[in-house]
Design an enzyme around this catalytic site. Structure first.
Site, short mmCIF file in Angstrom:
data_model
loop_
_atom_site.label_atom_id
_atom_site.label_comp_id
_atom_site.label_asym_id
_atom_site.label_seq_id
_atom_site.Cartn_x
_atom_site.Cartn_y
_atom_site.Cartn_z
N ARG A 1 0.87 -1.18 0.00
CA ARG A 1 0.00 0.00 0.00
C ARG A 1 0.91 1.24 0.00
O ARG A 1 1.73 1.40 0.89
CB ARG A 1 -0.90 -0.02 1.23
CG ARG A 1 -1.98 1.03 1.21
CD ARG A 1 -2.91 0.87 2.41
NE ARG A 1 -3.74 -0.31 2.34
CZ ARG A 1 -4.36 -0.84 3.40
NH1 ARG A 1 -4.23 -0.31 4.58
NH2 ARG A 1 -5.12 -1.92 3.27
N CYS B 1 -14.05 -2.26 4.62
CA CYS B 1 -13.04 -1.39 3.99
C CYS B 1 -13.64 -0.44 2.96
O CYS B 1 -13.03 0.58 2.66
CB CYS B 1 -11.93 -2.22 3.36
SG CYS B 1 -11.08 -3.24 4.57
N ARG C 1 -2.54 6.04 9.60
CA ARG C 1 -2.39 5.60 8.20
C ARG C 1 -2.41 6.82 7.25
O ARG C 1 -2.36 7.95 7.69
CB ARG C 1 -3.56 4.67 7.86
CG ARG C 1 -3.80 3.54 8.87
CD ARG C 1 -2.98 2.34 8.48
NE ARG C 1 -3.27 1.16 9.29
CZ ARG C 1 -4.09 0.17 8.93
NH1 ARG C 1 -4.80 0.24 7.82
NH2 ARG C 1 -4.20 -0.91 9.68
N LYS D 1 -7.07 6.40 11.68
CA LYS D 1 -7.34 6.96 10.35
C LYS D 1 -7.84 8.39 10.43
O LYS D 1 -8.76 8.68 11.17
CB LYS D 1 -8.37 6.09 9.63
CG LYS D 1 -7.86 4.66 9.41
CD LYS D 1 -8.88 3.78 8.74
CE LYS D 1 -8.26 2.41 8.47
NZ LYS D 1 -9.22 1.48 7.89
N CYS E 1 -14.61 -3.11 -2.07
CA CYS E 1 -13.27 -3.43 -1.58
C CYS E 1 -12.67 -4.53 -2.45
O CYS E 1 -13.34 -5.13 -3.28
CB CYS E 1 -13.33 -3.88 -0.13
SG CYS E 1 -13.92 -5.58 0.05
N CYS F 1 -7.49 -10.80 -0.64
CA CYS F 1 -7.68 -10.49 0.78
C CYS F 1 -7.98 -11.76 1.57
O CYS F 1 -8.96 -12.45 1.32
CB CYS F 1 -8.81 -9.48 0.97
SG CYS F 1 -9.00 -9.09 2.71
N LYS G 1 -5.12 0.39 14.47
CA LYS G 1 -4.97 1.36 13.38
C LYS G 1 -5.63 2.70 13.71
O LYS G 1 -6.55 2.77 14.54
CB LYS G 1 -5.57 0.80 12.11
CG LYS G 1 -7.07 0.60 12.23
CD LYS G 1 -7.71 0.21 10.92
CE LYS G 1 -7.82 -1.27 10.75
NZ LYS G 1 -8.63 -1.70 9.63
N CYS H 1 -16.30 -8.76 3.53
CA CYS H 1 -16.45 -9.16 4.94
C CYS H 1 -16.85 -7.94 5.74
O CYS H 1 -16.81 -6.82 5.24
CB CYS H 1 -15.15 -9.80 5.46
SG CYS H 1 -13.95 -8.60 6.08
C1 HEM Z 1 -10.76 -5.14 11.37
C2 HEM Z 1 -10.81 -4.30 10.40
C3 HEM Z 1 -10.01 -4.39 9.11
C4 HEM Z 1 -9.08 -5.28 8.68
C5 HEM Z 1 -8.50 -6.47 9.41
C6 HEM Z 1 -8.71 -4.89 7.33
C7 HEM Z 1 -7.81 -5.57 6.53
C8 HEM Z 1 -7.62 -5.29 5.20
C9 HEM Z 1 -6.89 -6.09 4.28
C10 HEM Z 1 -6.22 -7.41 4.58
C11 HEM Z 1 -6.90 -5.45 3.09
C12 HEM Z 1 -6.19 -5.88 1.83
C13 HEM Z 1 -7.07 -6.37 0.77
C14 HEM Z 1 -6.30 -6.54 -0.51
O1 HEM Z 1 -5.77 -5.56 -1.02
O2 HEM Z 1 -6.22 -7.66 -1.03
C15 HEM Z 1 -7.65 -4.26 3.27
C16 HEM Z 1 -7.90 -3.34 2.30
C17 HEM Z 1 -8.36 -2.08 2.55
N1 HEM Z 1 -8.86 -1.62 3.72
FE1 HEM Z 1 -9.13 -2.68 5.35
N2 HEM Z 1 -9.39 -3.76 7.00
C18 HEM Z 1 -10.20 -3.42 8.04
C19 HEM Z 1 -11.07 -2.35 8.11
C20 HEM Z 1 -11.02 -1.27 7.24
C21 HEM Z 1 -11.83 -0.08 7.33
C22 HEM Z 1 -12.91 0.16 8.36
C23 HEM Z 1 -11.44 0.74 6.30
C24 HEM Z 1 -11.92 2.12 5.89
C25 HEM Z 1 -12.82 2.84 6.45
C26 HEM Z 1 -10.42 0.04 5.58
C27 HEM Z 1 -9.79 0.50 4.45
C28 HEM Z 1 -9.18 -0.32 3.56
C29 HEM Z 1 -8.83 0.10 2.23
C30 HEM Z 1 -8.97 1.49 1.66
C31 HEM Z 1 -8.33 -1.02 1.60
C32 HEM Z 1 -7.86 -1.06 0.17
C33 HEM Z 1 -8.77 -1.70 -0.75
C34 HEM Z 1 -10.00 -0.95 -1.07
O3 HEM Z 1 -9.98 0.20 -1.54
O4 HEM Z 1 -11.04 -1.56 -0.90
N3 HEM Z 1 -10.18 -1.16 6.18
N4 HEM Z 1 -8.08 -4.18 4.57
S1 SF4 Z 2 -13.73 -5.53 3.77
FE1 SF4 Z 2 -12.96 -7.51 4.32
S2 SF4 Z 2 -12.81 -8.54 2.36
FE2 SF4 Z 2 -12.89 -6.39 1.90
S3 SF4 Z 2 -10.72 -5.76 1.77
FE3 SF4 Z 2 -11.49 -5.34 3.84
S4 SF4 Z 2 -10.85 -7.10 5.01
FE4 SF4 Z 2 -10.79 -7.70 2.86
#
Ligand code: HEM
Ligand code: SF4
Length: 573
Positions: free
Chosen positions: A74, A477, A143, A209, A428, A434, A207, A473
């Site tokens: 990232r 995200c 972040r 944000k 996402c 993921c 994290k 999930c």
């Molecule tokens: C327990 C909560 C969370 C975990 C464990 C988590 C984990 C991850 C993981 C593993 C990815 C990589 C997916 C990939 O690129 O293959 C990802 C992508 C992403 N996450 Fe999270 N995430 C969480 C919550 C959030 C939340 C609440 C936000 C924003 C409000 C966020 C923003 C993003 C963004 C911007 C990406 C990039 C992909 C996209 O634009 O969809 N994440 N996250």
């Molecule tokens: S919402 Fe869940 S499935 Fe989608 S990128 Fe985030 S961790 Fe992965």
């Protein structure tokens, strides 16, 4: 999970020598494509997740091969603004080391997928050579700092962009581990000479944000983030910022102690105070956040548990002065404004729709090549939006026709002539990279939209923006819990359907159907969309309509997200 009475990750952080762990050794171990379990946690602080291609899992298992491991990187883009050179370099690196695509994320960062371990160091080095970095893009730290890309008021944009960069720099971890490991920096042997004045040795509980919005646009979704600044513009001058704290999306299916929460707007600060406010909010969370349970560690739970008034009092103590009362502001929407605009300085900006934020070349739509050609001649900048789109920004009057010709040649000129539903959709990544995805998102949402478009055409709603978001999930995200229609993966081909989020991202949605088969989505939504077309009030948004008609109940801020479901609306799965 517990080691020495502390959560495992807290132990890993403490022992890591300021985030070094054994990453350097792990990179040179050629017997596996993976890193050790502890290093997989630490590498997040350096902007990377270890992943594997889930489409290949079964086949690799059959052939007794280890999983097809690779790394997601990232790239931080503070405020979402990248130069043409940075665009060209990211594009080149995507081809050389990743899977030939660039993901524009919902938090204004670039994501590259499919980088194998032996290329990881080289890739990070080359990203840094192009004046971008990946440090603290993931992990328990602040972040990427987001900022409204606002092509309309460029003088205000300059100021909010500067603030997002200043906050980003100020809250970047002090550790030189990143330089040591990836950039062959001068080695520091003793951890004693290093310090993290803001974070301390164990960084944050979770994290963190930050976003900056410029009303009337809430495109960065301030209510979904830990800390946000809402620019207050009076007589075309930026006079300061309202401060919002305690938003967050992630929850776990079946665990009612976890929930999405909207941020509370708690006060106002001057432009000069904003970096200090960011630092002190981070410090309060550092000291009071729950380090015993990662599912209860975000700032939203600290605030929910102690109360907003407690938080403000504590923050004022850390600041040594009081935030001023909140100033009035109005948000109209959280979407992007597509197409061409001219700003007050006579520069042009074109907002391009990028489906799912994925920049790639397909046979009939060579978007990545087109953007590469634009970047070669572009004299302005590129702005990633929080809705996974791209603003080709600050095009001088003399370059406009050249850019226009390229947009035409590569089929991008009509990017925004799609249904308003598609233009207001985000997804996402989910499968195949993921590791947390329970269902498809980016690869599947376009088909769902196509299905729904048929209904919208029939009932005359082609030009009505309804925000629709899909995640694989409940981590959320793509912020599905504040969209008017949200699909949240439950299992392969199954989704929870949420309705009733505010059109400006100001209200949480509610669960409307649990565990719905993907193939049933159209039948579920078709009658509601038809009624909306016929029975809505003048200017009524879809999210408001479904509440007025009783499809779901409304949630007021502070109410329990899980209890506020209309039970009769949810049939047993
Ligand atoms: C327990 C909560 C969370 C975990 C464990 C988590 C984990 C991850 C993981 C593993 C990815 C990589 C997916 C990939 O690129 O293959 C990802 C992508 C992403 N996450 Fe999270 N995430 C969480 C919550 C959030 C939340 C609440 C936000 C924003 C409000 C966020 C923003 C993003 C963004 C911007 C990406 C990039 C992909 C996209 O634009 O969809 N994440 N996250
Ligand atoms: S919402 Fe869940 S499935 Fe989608 S990128 Fe985030 S961790 Fe992965």
């Amino acid at each position: 999970m517990y080691i020495d009475g502390k959560l495992k990750l807290e132990g890993i952080k403490t022992r890591s020598n300021f985030l070094r762990g054994t990453i350097a050794e792990g990179l040179s171990d050629l017997s596996t494509g993976s890193l050790s379990e502890d290093d997989q946690q630490l590498i997040k602080f350096h902007g990377s997740y270890q992943q594997d291609d889930r489409d290949l899992r079964a086949d690799r298992r059959k052939h007794r091969l280890e999983k097809a491991f690779s790394f997601m990187l990232r790239i931080r883009v503070p405020g979402g603004v990248a130069t043409s050179r940075q665009w060209l370099e990211t594009d080149r690196i995507a081809d050389t080391y990743a899977n030939g695509t660039i993901k524009l994320t919902t938090r204004q960062a670039f994501q590259l997928h499919g980088i194998i371990k032996t290329n990881l160091k080289r890739t990070i080095k080359e990203i840094n050579d192009s004046a971008l970095d990946t440090i603290s893009a993931c992990g328990d730290v602040n972040r990427n700092v987001m900022c409204n890309p606002n092509p309309h008021l460029s003088s205000i944009h300059e100021q909010v962009l500067k603030l997002s960069r200043d906050i980003s720099t100020h809250l970047t971890p002090n550790t030189r581990a990143y330089h040591d490991i990836w950039l062959d920096g001068e080695k520091i042997n003793s951890s004693e000479v290093e310090e993290e004045p803001i974070y301390g040795k164990t960084y944050l509980p979770r994290k963190f944000k930050i976003t900056i919005a410029v009303p009337p646009s809430n495109d960065v979704d301030i209510f979904a983030h830990d800390l946000s600044f809402i620019a207050i513009v009076e007589k075309e001058k930026l006079v300061g910022y309202n401060v919002a704290v305690g938003g967050g999306m992630g929850m776990t299916h079946g665990n009612e102690a976890t929930f999405p929460r909207l941020a509370d707007v708690i006060g106002f600060c001057t432009p000069e105070q904003a970096v200090d406010v960011a630092e002190k909010v981070v410090m309060v969370q550092r000291d009071f956040g729950d380090r015993t349970d990662r599912k209860h560690a975000r700032l939203k739970y600290t605030i929910q548990d102690h109360g907003v008034d407690w938080f403000l009092t504590e923050l004022n103590k850390y600041l040594g002065y009081k935030l001023q009362p909140v100033r009035p502001y109005v948000f109209e929407d959280n979407g992007d404004r597509y197409g061409w605009v001219e700003d007050e300085k006579g520069n042009f900006h074109y907002t391009l729709f990028v489906q799912g934020g994925r920049v790639l070349d397909s046979k009939d739509y060579p978007m990545r090549s087109g953007l590469r050609e634009v970047a070669k001649i572009h004299d302005g900048d590129f702005r990633l939006t929080a809705n996974q789109n791209l603003v080709i920004a600050n095009i001088s009057a003399k370059k406009r026709s050249e850019v226009e010709a390229l947009l035409e040649k590569y089929g991008m000129a009509q990017s925004h002539e799609r249904s308003a539903l598609r233009l207001a959709s985000i997804a996402c990544v989910a499968l195949p990279t993921c590791g947390l995805a329970l269902a498809e998102a980016e690869r599947y949402l376009p088909d769902v939209i196509t299905d729904l478009e048929a209904i919208l055409e029939e009932v005359g709603l082609r030009h009505d923006a309804i925000t629709v978001r899909m995640t694989g999930c409940p981590n959320g995200c793509a912020r599905p819990f504040i969209s008017e229609i949200g699909f949240v993966g439950r299992g392969p081909g199954r989704y929870n359907v949420y309705l009733g989020g505010g059109h400006a991202g100001q209200r949480l949605s509610k669960l409307y159907r649990q565990d719905l088969l993907a193939t049933e989505i159209k039948d579920l939504l078709s009658p509601i969309l038809k009624r909306y077309a016929k029975e809505r009030n003048d200017g009524e948004k879809f999210g408001d309509f479904v509440i007025r008609q009783g499809y779901v109940a409304a949630t007021e801020q502070g109410e329990d997200f899980h209890k506020n479901i209309k039970p009769e609306a949810i049939p047993a799965a």
